[in-house]
Design a protein around this motif. Sequence first.
Motif, PDB file in Angstrom:
ATOM      1  N   SER A   1       1.960  12.616  -4.034  1.00 45.19           N
ATOM      2  CA  SER A   1       0.447  12.112  -3.285  1.00 45.19           C
ATOM      3  C   SER A   1       0.089  10.788  -3.973  1.00 45.19           C
ATOM      4  O   SER A   1      -0.596  10.023  -3.249  1.00 45.19           O
ATOM      5  N   ASP A   2       0.349  10.506  -5.257  1.00 46.96           N
ATOM      6  CA  ASP A   2       0.116   9.149  -5.763  1.00 46.96           C
ATOM      7  C   ASP A   2       0.807   8.123  -4.996  1.00 46.96           C
ATOM      8  O   ASP A   2       0.361   7.122  -4.978  1.00 46.96           O
ATOM      9  N   ALA A   3       1.961   8.329  -4.557  1.00 41.23           N
ATOM     10  CA  ALA A   3       2.908   7.443  -3.804  1.00 41.23           C
ATOM     11  C   ALA A   3       2.264   7.151  -2.502  1.00 41.23           C
ATOM     12  O   ALA A   3       2.245   5.862  -1.977  1.00 41.23           O
ATOM     13  N   ILE A   4       1.476   8.168  -2.043  1.00 40.65           N
ATOM     14  CA  ILE A   4       0.690   8.020  -0.448  1.00 40.65           C
ATOM     15  C   ILE A   4      -0.422   6.954  -0.948  1.00 40.65           C
ATOM     16  O   ILE A   4      -0.535   5.927  -0.055  1.00 40.65           O
ATOM     17  N   THR A   5      -1.139   7.179  -1.933  1.00 41.76           N
ATOM     18  CA  THR A   5      -2.144   6.226  -2.348  1.00 41.76           C
ATOM     19  C   THR A   5      -1.719   4.806  -2.683  1.00 41.76           C
ATOM     20  O   THR A   5      -2.306   3.938  -1.882  1.00 41.76           O
ATOM     21  N   GLY A   6      -0.657   4.793  -3.377  1.00 40.16           N
ATOM     22  CA  GLY A   6      -0.281   3.352  -3.873  1.00 40.16           C
ATOM     23  C   GLY A   6       0.387   2.674  -2.449  1.00 40.16           C
ATOM     24  O   GLY A   6      -0.082   1.372  -2.145  1.00 40.16           O
ATOM     25  N   ALA A   7       0.796   3.345  -1.463  1.00 41.67           N
ATOM     26  CA  ALA A   7       1.365   2.629  -0.269  1.00 41.67           C
ATOM     27  C   ALA A   7       0.214   2.049   0.589  1.00 41.67           C
ATOM     28  O   ALA A   7       0.221   1.081   1.244  1.00 41.67           O
ATOM     29  N   PHE A   8      -0.736   3.049   0.693  1.00 43.57           N
ATOM     30  CA  PHE A   8      -2.046   2.796   1.306  1.00 43.57           C
ATOM     31  C   PHE A   8      -2.785   1.366   0.725  1.00 43.57           C
ATOM     32  O   PHE A   8      -3.221   0.609   1.359  1.00 43.57           O
ATOM     33  N   THR A   9      -2.819   1.491  -0.508  1.00 48.51           N
ATOM     34  CA  THR A   9      -3.524   0.484  -1.325  1.00 48.51           C
ATOM     35  C   THR A   9      -2.833  -0.938  -1.014  1.00 48.51           C
ATOM     36  O   THR A   9      -3.481  -1.896  -0.832  1.00 48.51           O
ATOM     37  N   GLU A  10      -1.403  -0.737  -0.909  1.00 47.60           N
ATOM     38  CA  GLU A  10      -0.667  -1.926  -0.546  1.00 47.60           C
ATOM     39  C   GLU A  10      -0.777  -2.427   0.707  1.00 47.60           C
ATOM     40  O   GLU A  10      -0.962  -3.547   0.740  1.00 47.60           O
ATOM     41  N   ALA A  11      -0.680  -1.491   1.551  1.00 43.91           N
ATOM     42  CA  ALA A  11      -0.989  -1.803   3.021  1.00 43.91           C
ATOM     43  C   ALA A  11      -2.423  -2.312   3.344  1.00 43.91           C
ATOM     44  O   ALA A  11      -2.591  -3.454   4.200  1.00 43.91           O
ATOM     45  N   ARG A  12      -3.375  -1.908   2.760  1.00 43.98           N
ATOM     46  CA  ARG A  12      -4.881  -2.353   2.628  1.00 43.98           C
ATOM     47  C   ARG A  12      -4.894  -3.718   2.260  1.00 43.98           C
ATOM     48  O   ARG A  12      -5.326  -4.753   2.863  1.00 43.98           O
ATOM     49  N   SER A  13      -4.200  -4.117   1.280  1.00 42.77           N
ATOM     50  CA  SER A  13      -4.073  -5.541   0.596  1.00 42.77           C
ATOM     51  C   SER A  13      -3.560  -6.569   1.433  1.00 42.77           C
ATOM     52  O   SER A  13      -3.855  -7.378   1.750  1.00 42.77           O
ATOM     53  N   LEU A  14      -2.338  -5.994   2.165  1.00 41.96           N
ATOM     54  CA  LEU A  14      -1.554  -6.747   3.053  1.00 41.96           C
ATOM     55  C   LEU A  14      -2.132  -6.998   4.311  1.00 41.96           C
ATOM     56  O   LEU A  14      -1.965  -8.012   5.221  1.00 41.96           O
ATOM     57  N   SER A  15      -3.306  -6.304   4.512  1.00 43.52           N
ATOM     58  CA  SER A  15      -4.029  -6.560   5.830  1.00 43.52           C
ATOM     59  C   SER A  15      -4.966  -7.710   6.027  1.00 43.52           C
ATOM     60  O   SER A  15      -5.129  -8.266   6.970  1.00 43.52           O
ATOM     61  N   GLY A  16      -5.167  -8.181   4.763  1.00 45.06           N
ATOM     62  CA  GLY A  16      -5.878  -9.496   4.551  1.00 45.06           C
ATOM     63  C   GLY A  16      -7.227  -9.294   4.674  1.00 45.06           C
ATOM     64  O   GLY A  16      -8.239 -10.384   4.782  1.00 45.06           O
ATOM     65  N   VAL A  17      -7.904  -8.213   5.067  1.00 47.72           N
ATOM     66  CA  VAL A  17      -9.316  -7.828   5.412  1.00 47.72           C
ATOM     67  C   VAL A  17      -9.958  -7.815   3.946  1.00 47.72           C
ATOM     68  O   VAL A  17      -9.357  -7.169   2.894  1.00 47.72           O
ATOM     69  N   GLN A  18     -10.949  -8.548   3.747  1.00 50.41           N
ATOM     70  CA  GLN A  18     -11.776  -8.624   2.576  1.00 50.41           C
ATOM     71  C   GLN A  18     -13.049  -7.150   2.597  1.00 50.41           C
ATOM     72  O   GLN A  18     -13.671  -7.057   3.448  1.00 50.41           O
ATOM     73  N   PHE A  19     -12.696  -6.324   1.487  1.00 46.19           N
ATOM     74  CA  PHE A  19     -13.361  -5.214   1.473  1.00 46.19           C
ATOM     75  C   PHE A  19     -14.556  -5.136   0.622  1.00 46.19           C
ATOM     76  O   PHE A  19     -15.413  -4.381   0.599  1.00 46.19           O
ATOM     77  N   GLY A  20     -14.595  -6.213  -0.265  1.00 46.82           N
ATOM     78  CA  GLY A  20     -15.595  -6.256  -1.359  1.00 46.82           C
ATOM     79  C   GLY A  20     -15.420  -5.484  -2.526  1.00 46.82           C
ATOM     80  O   GLY A  20     -14.085  -5.144  -2.809  1.00 46.82           O
ATOM     81  N   ALA A  21     -16.203  -5.013  -3.192  1.00 48.67           N
ATOM     82  CA  ALA A  21     -16.317  -4.323  -4.590  1.00 48.67           C
ATOM     83  C   ALA A  21     -15.726  -2.782  -4.454  1.00 48.67           C
ATOM     84  O   ALA A  21     -14.993  -2.232  -5.240  1.00 48.67           O
ATOM     85  N   SER A  22     -15.922  -2.220  -3.166  1.00 49.85           N
ATOM     86  CA  SER A  22     -15.519  -1.055  -2.831  1.00 49.85           C
ATOM     87  C   SER A  22     -14.535  -0.523  -1.852  1.00 49.85           C
ATOM     88  O   SER A  22     -15.048  -0.111  -0.736  1.00 49.85           O
ATOM     89  N   PRO A  23     -13.206  -1.144  -1.892  1.00 51.61           N
ATOM     90  CA  PRO A  23     -12.437  -0.724  -0.572  1.00 51.61           C
ATOM     91  C   PRO A  23     -12.360   0.477  -0.461  1.00 51.61           C
ATOM     92  O   PRO A  23     -12.449   1.295  -1.205  1.00 51.61           O
ATOM     93  N   PRO A  24     -12.277   1.026   0.992  1.00 51.36           N
ATOM     94  CA  PRO A  24     -11.934   2.248   1.252  1.00 51.36           C
ATOM     95  C   PRO A  24     -10.410   2.880   0.602  1.00 51.36           C
ATOM     96  O   PRO A  24      -9.529   2.182   0.402  1.00 51.36           O
ATOM     97  N   SER A  25     -10.493   4.315   0.299  1.00 50.76           N
ATOM     98  CA  SER A  25      -9.499   4.656  -0.243  1.00 50.76           C
ATOM     99  C   SER A  25      -8.675   5.495   0.888  1.00 50.76           C
ATOM    100  O   SER A  25      -9.218   5.705   2.103  1.00 50.76           O
ATOM    101  N   PHE A  26      -7.488   6.013   0.717  1.00 51.55           N
ATOM    102  CA  PHE A  26      -6.800   6.581   1.687  1.00 51.55           C
ATOM    103  C   PHE A  26      -7.446   7.912   2.030  1.00 51.55           C
ATOM    104  O   PHE A  26      -7.512   8.334   3.388  1.00 51.55           O
ATOM    105  N   HIS A  27      -8.289   8.729   1.372  1.00 50.26           N
ATOM    106  CA  HIS A  27      -9.247   9.695   1.655  1.00 50.26           C
ATOM    107  C   HIS A  27     -10.131   9.362   2.892  1.00 50.26           C
ATOM    108  O   HIS A  27     -10.511  10.415   3.607  1.00 50.26           O
TER     109      HIS A  27
END
Length: 128
Positions: free
Chosen positions: A86-112
């Motif tokens: 499960s933690d690998a899913i979270t990590g992969a999502f975090t990486e994809a979110r970062s690679l998207s280039g979208v700026q989310f501010g102080a509280s970026p969305p989580s996989f949940h």
Amino acid sequence: MDIAILTGQRREGISRMTLSDVREDRLFITQGKTGHMLAVPLSLSLESAGVTLAEVIERCRIDNPSDHFIYSSVRRGGRKPGAVLSDAITGAFTEARSLSGVQFGASPPSFHEIRSLASRLYAVENGE
């Protein structure tokens, strides 16, 4: 992420999904947190996602030596290959979110947050 958006399941449930859970044109799921049992039709789709559950499952079968939808062949710390953690899913999502280039501010969305998004999309496309 496609499995999550179509099924609305938690990361733990997604990591446990297996190809053996697919039968009678349905994906059979037992939710880990609640124990609820679901039979999701493979024809399930979201127009906004542009994909059906059957198509996503077929992509999971490609070059997959495991019965798990999402497979990890990594052997770290003596861990045997198999279901992705499960933690690998979270990590992969975090990486994809970062690679998207979208700026989310102080509280970026989580996989949940995909669960909430799935609920809102189904409500828009199919009504409450």
